[in-house]
Design an enzyme around this catalytic site. Structure first.
Site, PDB file in Angstrom:
ATOM      1  N   LYS A  27      38.267  32.743  34.884  1.00 14.62           N
ATOM      2  CA  LYS A  27      38.027  31.307  34.749  1.00 14.62           C
ATOM      3  C   LYS A  27      36.822  30.885  35.580  1.00 14.62           C
ATOM      4  O   LYS A  27      35.885  30.252  35.070  1.00 14.62           O
ATOM      5  CB  LYS A  27      39.256  30.510  35.196  1.00 14.62           C
ATOM      6  N   ASP A  87      40.996  26.552  32.037  1.00  9.32           N
ATOM      7  CA  ASP A  87      41.662  25.886  33.161  1.00  9.32           C
ATOM      8  C   ASP A  87      42.968  25.281  32.642  1.00  9.32           C
ATOM      9  O   ASP A  87      43.398  25.563  31.522  1.00  9.32           O
ATOM     10  CB  ASP A  87      40.749  24.825  33.787  1.00  9.32           C
TER      11      ASP A  87
END
Length: 218
Positions: free
Chosen positions: A112, A130
């Site tokens: 991420k 996210d």
């Protein structure tokens, strides 16, 4: 959906303030469990004090903690960003690497965070999964998975690579402004006609419009 979200959020972008890959990497780590707005309040002082990875690598942890305290979990975050700074200096000549395989070797950096840096600092397409992207991917019927890496793979298979970074921004903006976790604003959602989860939130436009959030409150 992507086209409609692009029309709805033409200004979608990374809401963390940064001037270079180092600043974005550190800011992204600090953004865990807090808002981008909060991070943007502390990073000017942080980067003013530690403008380069070498400066942060040599920092007194207590000094860093005092600067980033308001972001929460500041002891763990201090350890993380100093650790990353040291790794950059020791293994990458003080420069943030521009490859996924190198970024994920940095302490505490997963896909991420790496995709945020790649997509926004190096213009290398990446899908940032996210909490908003995780939630919206399932709610919009784009993925049935809960594992972020599997969601990333599902989205990558659905959308052209050139759209990956902007798709992430659009989904994040949509999640922050309309498609909230507990009560999505279904009645004023631009993709309502395509959404398999339509009705999870109020469908009356007048009621739903009260749930909308602006950039300053998202």
């Amino acid at each position: 959906m992507n086209r409609i979200l692009a029309e709805t959020y033409p200004d979608a972008h990374c809401e963390l303030d940064f001037e270079n890959p180092y600043q974005l990497l550190i800011a992204t780590i600090l953004s865990a469990q807090t808002t981008d707005k909060r991070v943007n309040m502390v990073t000017p002082r942080l980067f003013g004090t530690y403008p380069e990875p070498a400066d942060l690598a040599a920092a007194d942890p207590s000094d860093v903690e005092s600067i980033i305290a308001s972001t929460g979990f500041f002891r763990a975050k201090t350890k993380a960003i100093i650790g990353v700074a040291k790794a950059l200096c020791e293994r990458f000549d003080g420069k943030v690497p521009n490859r996924m395989e190198d970024l994920v070797t940095l302490p505490g950096v997963g896909r991420k965070t790496a995709n945020v840096v790649l997509g926004n600092a190096f213009d290398t397409p990446g899908i940032t999964v996210d909490t908003h992207v995780q939630r919206l991917s399932r709610r919009l019927g784009l993925s049935t998975n809960t594992d972020p890496d599997k969601i990333e793979a599902d989205l990558a298979a659905l959308f052209p690579k050139s759209e990956w970074t902007m798709l992430s921004h659009r989904l994040i903006w949509h999640g922050r402004r309309r498609c909230h976790a507990r009560k999505p604003a279904c009645g004023v959602c631009p993709v309502a006609a395509l959404c398999p989860s339509y009705g999870e939130g109020p469908t009356d436009p007048a009621v739903a419009s009260k749930l909308l959030r602006s950039a300053s409150t998202a």
